[in-house]
Design an enzyme around this catalytic site. Structure first.
Site, short mmCIF file in Angstrom:
data_model
loop_
_atom_site.label_atom_id
_atom_site.label_comp_id
_atom_site.label_asym_id
_atom_site.label_seq_id
_atom_site.Cartn_x
_atom_site.Cartn_y
_atom_site.Cartn_z
N CYS A 382 42.72 41.71 36.16
CA CYS A 382 43.22 41.29 34.67
C CYS A 382 42.29 42.15 33.74
O CYS A 382 42.51 43.25 33.45
CB CYS A 382 43.22 39.79 34.40
SG CYS A 382 44.04 39.44 33.16
N HIS A 508 46.28 37.92 38.81
CA HIS A 508 45.21 37.24 39.31
C HIS A 508 45.54 36.79 40.74
O HIS A 508 46.01 35.73 41.12
CB HIS A 508 44.93 35.73 38.68
CG HIS A 508 44.16 35.99 37.25
ND1 HIS A 508 42.95 36.40 37.04
CD2 HIS A 508 44.93 36.18 36.17
CE1 HIS A 508 42.74 36.43 35.61
NE2 HIS A 508 44.04 36.46 35.04
N GLU A 510 43.34 36.12 42.99
CA GLU A 510 42.45 35.18 43.65
C GLU A 510 43.20 33.73 43.56
O GLU A 510 42.58 33.04 44.47
CB GLU A 510 41.10 35.23 42.83
CG GLU A 510 41.12 34.76 41.46
CD GLU A 510 41.87 35.65 40.32
OE1 GLU A 510 42.23 36.47 40.71
OE2 GLU A 510 41.47 35.43 38.86
N1 GLN Z 1 41.49 39.17 27.43
C1 GLN Z 1 42.55 39.97 28.22
C2 GLN Z 1 43.95 39.66 27.73
O1 GLN Z 1 44.12 38.88 27.07
C3 GLN Z 1 42.39 39.75 29.75
C4 GLN Z 1 42.53 38.35 30.19
C5 GLN Z 1 42.01 37.90 31.44
O2 GLN Z 1 41.31 38.63 32.05
N2 GLN Z 1 42.56 36.82 31.96
O3 GLN Z 1 44.97 40.39 27.96
#
Ligand code: GLN
Length: 533
Positions: A382, A508, A510
């Protein structure tokens, strides 16, 4: 008749009630029963989405886009219970619903009260959660500790539940602490008091799970039994396991917990099949090698803030029969670090996890750059993927000012930005992309090789995207886009060219890894790290 197991906690918080509840779920599944796990959280937040990792650990995201307590992650890893919005109940949701009904006049002029209206809504939701997968047993973990003001309506609802469904269809499991004081002596008093506090509100626990540093002997169990009205056989020593939490269901089973629960629920005891869990524990205990993964994040000091990633790395180790040692690297400290070679000398791969906000970002970018140039395996998740893109844009694509508008709104090369900033449309409103969606993986990419399929479904939780305006420039500079949304609009995965193992993903992975079914991307990453040793 549907059966219910309530798991409450006493003495103090952080005893691992989620893992305890999930382990009971595991055991019931070993007996071939269908279960549903539910978490009730006594806070007024409607969900965990707005809660700081400092206060509450990781936010666990479900397929249907609920931002929930991290215990739902435990449920997912230990069981095949559905984990959706319905399995995460908060006081905020309960009150929101009751007040909505009151405004609509559904209570026909009656005075709306905690009992029965709040308790009814709690019970309604618990019943409804269990209907999702037609489960035979619903296991409800009651957040908080007995004695907390906030938990009272939930415990009252649990007490009423026994009446509603019949005492023979419900088991109350209470998790307590048996501390050790000077001279290594166990103290049962806190457990006695905690069971008493439960009885005062009308709940007699059927099973006590006693957390302690070491196994409790028969004499201690007998004493606890005497003072709590719980059968000695139902006093289970939930001692600290020295290896992995995945051993806990086996520790419980060795003391006959599953037999007790089934008996109390009037269900037939059949020989459980625990082989999958025994295999996990066996691999964990006898690794053929150790792999060190540097985790470069900013909430690194908090054990629970990257909970699912830590677990998924462990599963990746299990898939490869190795132990994974996580080396925590604070991304803010990294910004001041001069000797990167020394810092990364010992690790076999780095992982850059998700996160929000500017702090520590430059340190993550430095780490990504080091990994790229030094051929160190790197998995970016992410925010971690966005960092890999920013670093590549600056160092290779010649966009010195490259950044995400999250960290530098005035950046001259906003390679990561909100969709509305990219497409000049207004109606996205910077809303979060949440929950499960489809991605297409490109033939020949490392990610495609890991998953072994072109179509994947993973969970998202982010606002910012790699800019459609810069994708071409980045690809021309060599960045490999290994995955996109089905319409090929948004970048879902990137990979560095000429590098041993690198993958960044916008989603994600994970959240969907299990010890019994390690996620392919984590399995692949650990494989890459082993090969790189
Ligand atoms: N802050 C980033 C976004 O909003 C990544 C978010 C995250 O890692 N879950 O896109």
């Amino acid at each position: 008749m549907k059966k219910y197991v309530f798991v409450t906690g006493g003495v103090c918080s952080s005893l691992g009630k989620g893992v305890a509840a999930a382990s009971i779920g595991t055991l019931m599944e070993c007996h071939g029963l269908r279960i549903c796990m539910v978490k009730v959280d006594p806070y007024l937040n409607v969900d965990a989405g707005t809660m700081s990792p400092y206060q509450h650990g990781e936010v666990y995201v479900t397929d249907d886009g609920a931002e929930t307590d991290l215990d739902l992650g435990n449920y997912f890893r230990f069981t095949s219970s559905p984990v959706t919005k319905k399995q995460s109940i908060t006081t905020g949701q309960i009150y929101q619903e009751v007040i909505r009904k009151e405004r609509e006049g559904q209570y026909l002029g009656r005075t709306v009260q905690v009992i029965p209206h709040i308790t009814d809504e709690i019970k309604r939701r618990i019943v409804s959660a269990g209907t999702d997968n037609d489960s035979e047993i619903t296991i409800i973990e009651v957040g908080g500790t007995v004695g907390d003001i906030e938990s009272i309506p939930y415990l009252e609802a649990a007490r009423q539940f026994a009446h509603d469904v019949g005492r023979e269809n419900i088991v109350f499991v209470h998790l307590t602490l048996v501390p050790m004081v000077a001279g290594e002596e166990f103290k049962t008093k806190p457990t006695q008091h905690s069971a008493k506090a439960l009885r005062e509100i009308g709940i007699q626990p059927d099973v006590l799970l006693c957390r302690s540093a070491k196994p409790l002997n028969d004499e201690m169990k007998r004493k606890i039994s005497l003072f709590t009205n719980v059968n000695k056989d139902s006093v289970v020593s939930a001692y600290d396991v020295d290896g992995t939490i995945y051993e806990i269901p086996l520790v419980y089973a060795n003391q006959g917990l599953d037999r007790m629960v089934l008996k109390k629920l009037g269900l037939e005891y059949t020989e459980p099949d625990k082989s999958r869990w025994e295999k996990v524990v066996d691999i964990y205990r006898n690794p053929v090698d150790v792999v060190k993964i540097g985790m470069v994040g900013k909430y690194i000091d908090l054990t629970d803030s990257y909970k699912s990633i830590n677990e998924a790395l462990c599963h990746g180790g299990i898939a490869n029969k190795v132990e994974v040692e996580i080396v925590k690297i604070d991304s803010e400290d990294l910004e001041k670090e001069k000797d990167l070679d020394k810092l990364f000398k010992d690790v076999d791969g780095i992982l850059i996890p998700g996160g929000f906000g500017k702090r520590g970002i430059e340190g993550m970018i430095t780490a990504a750059g080091w990994a790229r140039k030094n051929n160190l395996p790197c998995l970016g998740i992410c925010l971690g993927m966005q960092v890999m893109v920013i670093e590549y844009a600056r160092a290779v694509a010649g966009l010195a000012d490259a950044n995400s508008t999250e960290f530098m709104p005035e950046s001259e090369a906003p390679v990561v930005s909100l969709l509305e900033e990219q497409l000049d449309v207004k109606d996205y409103g910077g809303t979060m992309r949440l929950g499960r969606s489809e991605s297409h993986l490109k033939e020949g990419s490392l990610i495609r090789e890991c998953y072994g399929t072109p179509l994947i479904y993973e969970r998202h939780r982010h606002r910012y995207e790699v800019s459609v305006k810069y994708r071409e420039v980045l690809e021309e500079a060599g960045l490999i886009v290994g995955g996109t949304t089905p319409d090929n609009q948004l970048v879902e995965s990137v990979q560095w060219p000429n590098h041993c193992w690198s993958t960044g993903v916008q989603f994600h992975p994970e959240f969907t890894s299990k010890p019994t079914d390690p996620h392919p991307l984590f399995a692949g990453f650990i494989r890459g790290a082993i090969d790189n040793k």
